[in-house]
Design an enzyme around this catalytic site. Structure first.
Site, short mmCIF file in Angstrom:
data_model
loop_
_atom_site.label_atom_id
_atom_site.label_comp_id
_atom_site.label_asym_id
_atom_site.label_seq_id
_atom_site.Cartn_x
_atom_site.Cartn_y
_atom_site.Cartn_z
N ASP A 102 -97.71 29.22 61.44
CA ASP A 102 -99.05 28.96 61.94
C ASP A 102 -99.12 29.49 63.37
O ASP A 102 -98.13 29.95 63.92
CB ASP A 102 -99.39 27.47 61.85
N SER A 103 -100.31 29.42 63.97
CA SER A 103 -100.48 30.10 65.26
C SER A 103 -100.07 29.22 66.43
O SER A 103 -99.95 29.68 67.56
CB SER A 103 -101.97 30.45 65.46
N ASP A 276 -100.79 24.08 52.29
CA ASP A 276 -99.59 23.55 52.96
C ASP A 276 -99.88 22.10 53.31
O ASP A 276 -101.03 21.77 53.66
CB ASP A 276 -99.26 24.34 54.24
N CYS A 314 -88.21 14.41 34.66
CA CYS A 314 -88.15 15.27 35.84
C CYS A 314 -86.72 15.80 35.98
O CYS A 314 -85.75 15.07 35.77
CB CYS A 314 -88.53 14.46 37.09
N CYS A 316 -85.29 16.92 38.74
CA CYS A 316 -84.74 16.90 40.10
C CYS A 316 -83.52 15.98 40.12
O CYS A 316 -83.36 15.12 39.25
CB CYS A 316 -85.80 16.43 41.09
N CYS A 319 -84.05 12.16 39.79
CA CYS A 319 -84.41 11.64 38.47
C CYS A 319 -83.29 11.83 37.46
O CYS A 319 -83.11 11.01 36.56
CB CYS A 319 -85.68 12.32 37.97
N HIS A 345 -87.52 15.12 45.08
CA HIS A 345 -88.39 14.79 43.95
C HIS A 345 -89.84 15.18 44.23
O HIS A 345 -90.52 15.79 43.40
CB HIS A 345 -88.31 13.30 43.61
ZN LIG Z 1 -87.70 13.86 40.09
#
Ligand SMILES: [Zn+2]
Ligand SMILES: CNc1nc2cc(C(N)=O)ccc2[nH]1
Length: 371
Positions: A102-103, A276, A314, A316, A319, A345
């Site tokens: 970003d600036s 973002d 999930c 990740c 999980c 996660h």
């Molecule tokens: Zn997860």
């Protein structure tokens, strides 16, 4: 050339078939020097050259194509010249994919002490040691060059909310003058791009004037600034009902600082391509997990003996290998692993959301219910 390549014409026809509420939604690919960005895209925030509590290779496994770095923090420490000398931010933080910086404008106004806004730029004292700095269209653009960012943001003024019409008008006009100077200071190279940021608060004629001023400068992409600053979702969507259409259809549109899953879905339906937000990382560290069942506040005592994962399907690490009871415990005792697993996660959840949105758009299917 940072360009957004659309799906082949026949797939575009599929998108056209989608319910007209979705006709503005688009999925595409932004081609850059550091790789492709599949849009709609969510950019994890890596403020000080790291996505907090994550290794860059872990961020990559969540599916992120691009991350955001904050110019304000990096210019203060370790300093743009030092990062340049050390090979640039990509090398410094071991992230080889696209980086958007970003600036610094937004953060200098929210973090620094004793700031003075002049036509030249913003003079401010570092919130770290009080030393004096100036951020201007020229210095911000040079700092982002030294960092080596793939996508450079023009130096703008984020108009506060609420603002009167007059306040928003003069702020937008300053942003237009600064955009011109930012564009002049940009060293354009193949595969790198600079995005202009439109302002104008909630006033549609100011948003139009801002867009016209910036389109003249032929940026590689355009951000919609001045939103997610306290106006609320309804007013933000009211602006997004028309603002994206003021921007070139063949260039990326980036909504800064947004947002929760429902905000992202509503903005994609209105033609936004890039996002973002600190929510997945910051709230993860704070014990909030985004799941298909809603937000789980893992610190809640009801989880202290819950031997099930946050989400059974999930992929990740949180999980796959751990239970809510363990996450509850780690976060309660402030163990670093708690921040790591909750962050991982949430980033996985946000990237899965974006993947599903991209798939639904490509298949011309409605995607309202995803959240
Ligand atoms: Zn997860
Ligand atoms: C979290 N909300 C948010 N709104 C933003 C607006 C800008 C902007 N330049 O208008 C930048 C960052 C922003 N973050």
């Amino acid at each position: 050339e940072v360009s957004i390549t659309k799906f082949p014409a026949d797939e575009r026809k599929i998108i056209a078939k989608a319910h007209d509420k979705y006709k503005k939604a688009r999925a595409g690919i932004i081609n850059t020097r550091h790789g492709q960005i599949h849009t709609p895209a969510f950019m994890p925030v890596g403020t000080k050259g790291t996505v907090k509590a994550m290794l860059p290779e872990s961020v990559q496994t969540t599916g992120a194509d691009i991350i955001l770095g904050n110019t304000y923090h990096l210019m203060l420490q370790p300093g743009a010249k030092r990062v340049f000398k050390l090979g640039g931010l990509h090398k410094f933080m071991n992230w080889s994919k696209p980086l958007l910086t970003d600036s610094g404008g937004f953060q200098v106004m929210s973090l620094s002490k004793l700031r003075k806004i002049t036509e030249e730029g913003v003079i401010f004292n570092s919130h770290i040691d009080g030393s004096k700095f100036m951020l201007s269209p020229e210095s911000s653009t040079e700092i982002q060059y030294l960092l080596g960012s793939t996508i450079t943001m023009a130096f703008d003024e984020c108009t506060p909310y609420p603002s009167t019409y007059e306040q928003a008008k003069s702020s937008m006009e300053l942003t237009s003058r600064w955009a011109k100077r930012s564009r002049k200071a940009f060293y354009s190279r193949d595969g790198y791009g600079q995005f202009g940021i439109i302002q104008g608060s909630i006033y549609n004629d100011l948003r139009l004037k801002s867009a016209l001023d910036l389109i003249e400068l032929d940026f590689e992409g355009y951000a919609i600034g001045g939103l997610a600053v306290g106006e609320g979702q309804e007013l933000m969507f009211k602006v997004l009902d028309y603002a994206p259409d003021l921007l070139p259809i063949n260039k990326p549109r980036y909504l800064m600082g947004v947002g929760k899953p429902a905000d992202i879905i509503g903005a994609v339906q209105r033609g936004i391509d890039m996002f973002d937000c600190v929510i997945p990382t910051r709230s993860g560290r704070n014990g909030q997990a985004f799941t298909k069942y809603g937000v789980v506040n893992i610190r809640n005592s009801k989880y202290k003996e819950d031997n099930t994962p946050l989400e059974e399907d999930c992929l990740c690490p949180a999980c796959k290998n751990y239970t809510k009871a363990y996450l509850h415990y780690l976060v309660k005792v402030k163990e670093i692993l708690g921040a790591m697993l909750m962050t991982w996660h949430n980033l996985m959840y946000f990237q899965k959301l974006m993947l599903r949105i991209r798939e639904y758009i490509a298949q011309g299917k409605d995607f309202d219910f995803i959240s």
